[in-house]
Design a protein around this motif. Structure first.
Motif, short mmCIF file in Angstrom:
data_model
loop_
_atom_site.label_atom_id
_atom_site.label_comp_id
_atom_site.label_asym_id
_atom_site.label_seq_id
_atom_site.Cartn_x
_atom_site.Cartn_y
_atom_site.Cartn_z
N ALA A 50 -31.51 -19.89 -21.47
CA ALA A 50 -31.18 -19.76 -20.05
C ALA A 50 -30.21 -18.61 -19.81
N THR A 51 -30.33 -18.00 -18.64
CA THR A 51 -29.41 -16.93 -18.26
C THR A 51 -28.06 -17.54 -17.87
N LYS A 52 -27.04 -16.70 -17.78
CA LYS A 52 -25.72 -17.19 -17.38
C LYS A 52 -25.76 -17.86 -16.00
N PRO A 53 -26.39 -17.23 -15.00
CA PRO A 53 -26.45 -17.90 -13.69
C PRO A 53 -27.19 -19.25 -13.75
N GLU A 54 -28.28 -19.32 -14.52
CA GLU A 54 -28.99 -20.58 -14.65
C GLU A 54 -28.10 -21.64 -15.29
N ASN A 55 -27.36 -21.26 -16.31
CA ASN A 55 -26.45 -22.21 -16.95
C ASN A 55 -25.35 -22.68 -16.00
N LEU A 56 -24.80 -21.75 -15.23
CA LEU A 56 -23.76 -22.12 -14.26
C LEU A 56 -24.29 -23.15 -13.26
N LEU A 57 -25.46 -22.86 -12.72
CA LEU A 57 -26.03 -23.78 -11.73
C LEU A 57 -26.40 -25.11 -12.38
N TRP A 58 -26.92 -25.07 -13.59
CA TRP A 58 -27.28 -26.31 -14.27
C TRP A 58 -26.06 -27.20 -14.47
N GLN A 59 -24.93 -26.61 -14.79
CA GLN A 59 -23.71 -27.41 -14.97
C GLN A 59 -23.32 -28.13 -13.68
N ALA A 60 -23.67 -27.54 -12.54
CA ALA A 60 -23.36 -28.16 -11.25
C ALA A 60 -24.40 -29.20 -10.82
N LEU A 61 -25.64 -29.05 -11.30
CA LEU A 61 -26.73 -29.93 -10.87
C LEU A 61 -27.01 -31.09 -11.82
N ASN A 104 -26.96 -34.26 -14.49
CA ASN A 104 -26.40 -35.62 -14.48
C ASN A 104 -26.10 -36.15 -13.07
N ARG A 105 -26.94 -35.79 -12.13
CA ARG A 105 -26.81 -36.30 -10.74
C ARG A 105 -25.45 -35.95 -10.11
N GLN A 106 -24.87 -34.84 -10.53
CA GLN A 106 -23.56 -34.46 -10.02
C GLN A 106 -23.57 -34.00 -8.57
N LEU A 107 -24.73 -33.61 -8.06
CA LEU A 107 -24.82 -33.15 -6.67
C LEU A 107 -25.23 -34.34 -5.81
N GLU A 108 -24.24 -35.14 -5.45
CA GLU A 108 -24.43 -36.31 -4.57
C GLU A 108 -25.55 -37.24 -5.04
N GLY A 109 -25.73 -37.35 -6.34
CA GLY A 109 -26.69 -38.29 -6.88
C GLY A 109 -28.12 -37.79 -7.00
N PHE A 110 -28.40 -36.57 -6.55
CA PHE A 110 -29.75 -36.03 -6.67
C PHE A 110 -30.05 -35.67 -8.12
N LYS A 111 -31.21 -36.09 -8.60
CA LYS A 111 -31.60 -35.80 -9.98
C LYS A 111 -32.41 -34.52 -10.03
N PHE A 112 -31.87 -33.54 -10.73
CA PHE A 112 -32.57 -32.27 -10.95
C PHE A 112 -32.99 -32.17 -12.40
N LYS A 113 -34.12 -31.54 -12.61
CA LYS A 113 -34.59 -31.19 -13.94
C LYS A 113 -34.67 -29.68 -14.00
N ARG A 114 -34.60 -29.12 -15.20
CA ARG A 114 -34.64 -27.65 -15.31
C ARG A 114 -35.80 -27.20 -16.18
N GLN A 115 -36.28 -26.00 -15.87
CA GLN A 115 -37.38 -25.38 -16.60
C GLN A 115 -38.54 -26.37 -16.78
N VAL A 116 -39.07 -26.79 -15.65
CA VAL A 116 -40.12 -27.81 -15.63
C VAL A 116 -41.48 -27.13 -15.47
N PRO A 117 -42.40 -27.35 -16.43
CA PRO A 117 -43.75 -26.81 -16.26
C PRO A 117 -44.53 -27.68 -15.27
N LEU A 118 -45.13 -27.03 -14.26
CA LEU A 118 -45.88 -27.77 -13.25
C LEU A 118 -46.95 -26.86 -12.66
N ASP A 119 -48.19 -27.30 -12.71
CA ASP A 119 -49.32 -26.58 -12.11
C ASP A 119 -49.42 -25.13 -12.59
N GLY A 120 -49.14 -24.88 -13.83
CA GLY A 120 -49.26 -23.53 -14.38
C GLY A 120 -48.05 -22.65 -14.14
#
Length: 119
Positions: A21-32, A34-50
């Protein structure tokens, strides 16, 4: 519309992108993560529909992309965004330097959009 099965090469590529991951991606991932953003669950680098999504919250049907200069005016990004829009997703795009310099503002924008899509 059901999603296509994920081909093994896409899964492998997504795994490699998580590891590199790039530095900006890592920074944002640290904020998103473990449900740190008001409980919303984010996943990263998810393959979907090609495609490989930088970040996605399936609950809010929200995709977040962190882009470098190579994405400036990219027609492929517009095609991809329309593909997911047709499935009820909203895509937010942020520039690398935006994430690095204004992470709090980026997180507020993501939270605002996610909350607006749930209720």
């Amino acid at each position: 519309m059901p999603h296509q099965p994920i081909p093994p090469p896409h899964r492998t590529y997504a795994r490699a992108m998580r590891a590199e991951a790039t530095k900006p991606e890592n920074l944002l991932w640290q904020a998103l993560r473990n449900r740190q953003l008001e409980g919303f669950k984010f996943k990263r680098q998810v393959p979907l529909d090609g495609y490989i999504l930088d970040f996605v919250c399936f609950e809010a049907r929200l995709i977040v992309e962190v882009d470098g200069g190579q994405h400036s005016g990219a027609i492929g990004d517009a095609v991809r965004d329309r593909h997911f829009e047709a499935q009820g997703f909203r895509t937010l795009r942020f520039w690398n330097d935006e994430v690095e310099k204004e992470l709090d503002a980026v997180c507020r924008a993501i939270l605002h959009e996610a909350e607006g899509r749930i209720g």
